[in-house]
Design a protein around this motif. Structure first.
Motif, PDB file in Angstrom:
ATOM      1  N   GLY B  11      59.101  28.752 -13.043  1.00 29.50           N
ATOM      2  CA  GLY B  11      59.887  29.816 -13.639  1.00 29.50           C
ATOM      3  C   GLY B  11      61.295  29.704 -13.111  1.00 29.50           C
ATOM      4  O   GLY B  11      61.244  28.935 -12.057  1.00 29.50           O
ATOM      5  N   VAL B  12      62.187  30.413 -13.377  1.00 30.02           N
ATOM      6  CA  VAL B  12      63.428  30.588 -12.653  1.00 30.02           C
ATOM      7  C   VAL B  12      63.523  31.903 -12.037  1.00 30.02           C
ATOM      8  O   VAL B  12      63.145  32.868 -12.424  1.00 30.02           O
ATOM      9  N   ILE B  13      64.348  31.917 -10.952  1.00 28.51           N
ATOM     10  CA  ILE B  13      64.902  32.900 -10.277  1.00 28.51           C
ATOM     11  C   ILE B  13      65.858  33.812 -10.934  1.00 28.51           C
ATOM     12  O   ILE B  13      66.998  33.178 -11.110  1.00 28.51           O
ATOM     13  N   VAL B  14      65.427  34.957 -11.529  1.00 26.90           N
ATOM     14  CA  VAL B  14      66.557  35.609 -12.554  1.00 26.90           C
ATOM     15  C   VAL B  14      67.629  36.023 -11.759  1.00 26.90           C
ATOM     16  O   VAL B  14      68.786  35.704 -12.380  1.00 26.90           O
ATOM     17  N   GLU B  15      67.442  36.214 -10.396  1.00 24.40           N
ATOM     18  CA  GLU B  15      68.848  36.713  -9.656  1.00 24.40           C
ATOM     19  C   GLU B  15      69.788  35.481  -9.507  1.00 24.40           C
ATOM     20  O   GLU B  15      71.059  35.803  -9.107  1.00 24.40           O
ATOM     21  N   GLU B  16      69.222  34.289  -9.601  1.00 23.39           N
ATOM     22  CA  GLU B  16      70.079  33.222  -9.270  1.00 23.39           C
ATOM     23  C   GLU B  16      71.274  32.667 -10.414  1.00 23.39           C
ATOM     24  O   GLU B  16      72.188  31.815 -10.337  1.00 23.39           O
ATOM     25  N   ASP B  18      74.172  32.900 -12.553  1.00 21.53           N
ATOM     26  CA  ASP B  18      75.373  33.393 -12.136  1.00 21.53           C
ATOM     27  C   ASP B  18      75.992  34.375 -13.141  1.00 21.53           C
ATOM     28  O   ASP B  18      76.660  35.338 -13.029  1.00 21.53           O
ATOM     29  N   ARG B  28      67.159  39.935 -23.485  1.00 24.18           N
ATOM     30  CA  ARG B  28      66.234  39.971 -22.314  1.00 24.18           C
ATOM     31  C   ARG B  28      65.412  41.450 -22.260  1.00 24.18           C
ATOM     32  O   ARG B  28      64.435  41.358 -21.952  1.00 24.18           O
ATOM     33  N   ILE B  64      69.748  42.010 -14.974  1.00 22.78           N
ATOM     34  CA  ILE B  64      68.504  41.895 -16.186  1.00 22.78           C
ATOM     35  C   ILE B  64      67.573  42.953 -15.347  1.00 22.78           C
ATOM     36  O   ILE B  64      66.909  43.524 -16.080  1.00 22.78           O
ATOM     37  N   ILE B  65      67.337  42.666 -14.189  1.00 18.63           N
ATOM     38  CA  ILE B  65      66.073  43.505 -13.435  1.00 18.63           C
ATOM     39  C   ILE B  65      66.826  44.869 -13.359  1.00 18.63           C
ATOM     40  O   ILE B  65      65.790  45.780 -13.514  1.00 18.63           O
TER      41      ILE B  65
END
Lengths: 309, 107
Positions: B11-16, B18, B28, B64-65
């Motif tokens: 998966g991808v790290i959401v916080e990364e 930009d 989302r 998003i989080i």
């Protein structure tokens, strides 16, 4: 829920709200908060309906067979087949459990009435936590995750499904960050695409390192002679052992920074070594006399001069 | 109960991430843009360039989080939007304090 058998409906509502706030996964720091939150929700769902509550009161302590939640008594009513277990995904019904569950309790019917689901063709997102070690953040890792969710079975009834996912933890992940796994959330009822799975990364506490964001720190004990004379010592880091040159004349509390040796995020963090002088528990006679000689020689040095003593 | 096959997935790290557009953020989080803009108004999230008009807003990945958390708090605990903004700020503070206490207690 911690309330007496004869409690009023208001007391039940108040108790539920308090517990919901306490155990909500976004609020609570307990590891099992999700389970507890769902338990509380399920308990409230039973107790807030006078009919169900009466049935529960009759059964007394026997109503809850497994630690995973509600096991309905055999004569509860037809069409009810809730099996307990975790819910993933959200709902608009106020307590964080799925529409399947509420519709079940609401109508005690065999059929599913997904009024919420009709608004979205997409499946709901799911959220879960994954615990990793600091070393996993440095190197990346694989993890096997078991997720339980309640889905509609072929017979139209809710069933608990267990999925096992083998996921890759990317290197450079920091505590509290979320990994998004596209399409691994709850499947869509309407045949659209599934929601996403968000995995929140938490670190297991480490025995020697402290982590703050992308920075990692370590307390390094050194001897008085290493501090006084300088030394080359081996230091552990999550990426492996390194050699460190301790400058001469070092005092306790000195911080040394190894730039870029923290967690390898996009902007890599730093690795801090905090030096701490330690003495052996016991001194031999020879060692003591050497210290006494040193005391004679260096007696003019007063570290407390700034304190006025 | 059914068990499915094991998949290996990354998966991808959401916080990364930009920069996430307003529409991606809405997608989302399954929210209409008015609600997301409402959260910006409350200070729950902030666009990278607040001075441009909302059509051009971009957000950092962690928005998003944040929005997802805000939705859960509102829905699960019945909090209104300003209350949710306050709750999130307090939770941030509690988290930071707990971490500090953790450091101090270690010795």
């Amino acid at each position: 829920m911690g309330i007496a058998k004869g409690a009023s409906q208001d007391e039940i509502k108040r108790s539920y709200r308090k517990l919901a706030r306490k155990y909500h996964p976004d609020v609570s720091k307990e590891k099992d908060s999700e389970e507890r939150f769902k338990e509380v929700g399920e308990a409230y769902e039973v107790l807030k309906d006078p009919e169900k509550r009466a049935a529960y009161d009759q059964l007394g302590a026997n109503w809850k067979a497994g630690q995973n939640g509600f096991q309905p008594p055999p004569d509860w009513g037809s069409g009810f087949e809730f099996h307990g277990g975790g819910f993933t995904g959200g709902s608009e019904n106020g307590a964080g459990f799925s529409d399947f569950f509420s519709s079940l309790f609401g109508q005690r019917a065999g059929g599913f009435q997904g009024t919420h689901q009709a608004q979205h063709t997409q499946g709901e997102d799911s959220h879960a936590k994954v615990f990793i070690d600091l070393e996993d953040a440095y190197h990346g890792a694989s993890r096997s995750l078991s997720l339980r969710s309640t889905v509609l079975g072929k017979d139209g009834r809710p069933e608990v499904q267990t999925r096992t996912l083998n996921i890759k933890i990317p290197k450079g992940v920091r505590e509290g960050q979320n990994i998004r796994l596209k399409g691994q959330g709850s499947p869509s009822v309407a045949g659209g695409k599934a929601g996403d799975l968000y995995l929140k990364v938490e670190f297991n506490p480490h025995s020697i390192y402290k982590v703050e964001g992308a920075d990692v720190s370590l307390e390094l004990p050194i001897t008085p002679w290493e501090a006084a004379l300088g030394a080359k010592v081996q230091v552990p880091t999550p990426a492996g052992k390194i050699d460190l040159k301790i400058p001469l004349g070092t005092s306790s509390g000195k911080r040394m920074r190894l730039k870029g040796r923290g967690i390898p995020t996009k902007m890599a963090g730093d690795f801090y070594i905090i030096l701490e002088i330690v003495l052996p528990d016991k001194l031999s006679d020879k060692e003591r006399s050497l210290y006494e000689a040193l005391q004679q020689e260096a007696g003019s040095f007063n570290p407390r001069v700034k304190l006025g003593v | 109960m059914g068990n499915e096959i094991i998949n290996i997935i990354s998966g991808v790290i959401v916080e990364e991430d930009d920069s996430v557009s307003l529409s991606t953020l809405c997608r989302r989080c399954s929210l209409p843009s008015e609600q997301v803009i409402g959260m910006v108004d409350q200070g729950i999230i902030e666009p990278l360039e607040p001075q441009v008009s909302s059509t051009y807003w971009q957000f950092s990945g962690d928005s998003i989080i944040r929005v997802q958390e805000a939705i859960r708090l509102q829905r699960d605990l019945g909090i209104n939007l300003p209350g949710t903004a306050l709750a999130l700020e307090l939770l941030d503070e509690v988290k930071a304090l707990r971490q500090q206490v953790g450091f101090l207690q270690r010795d």
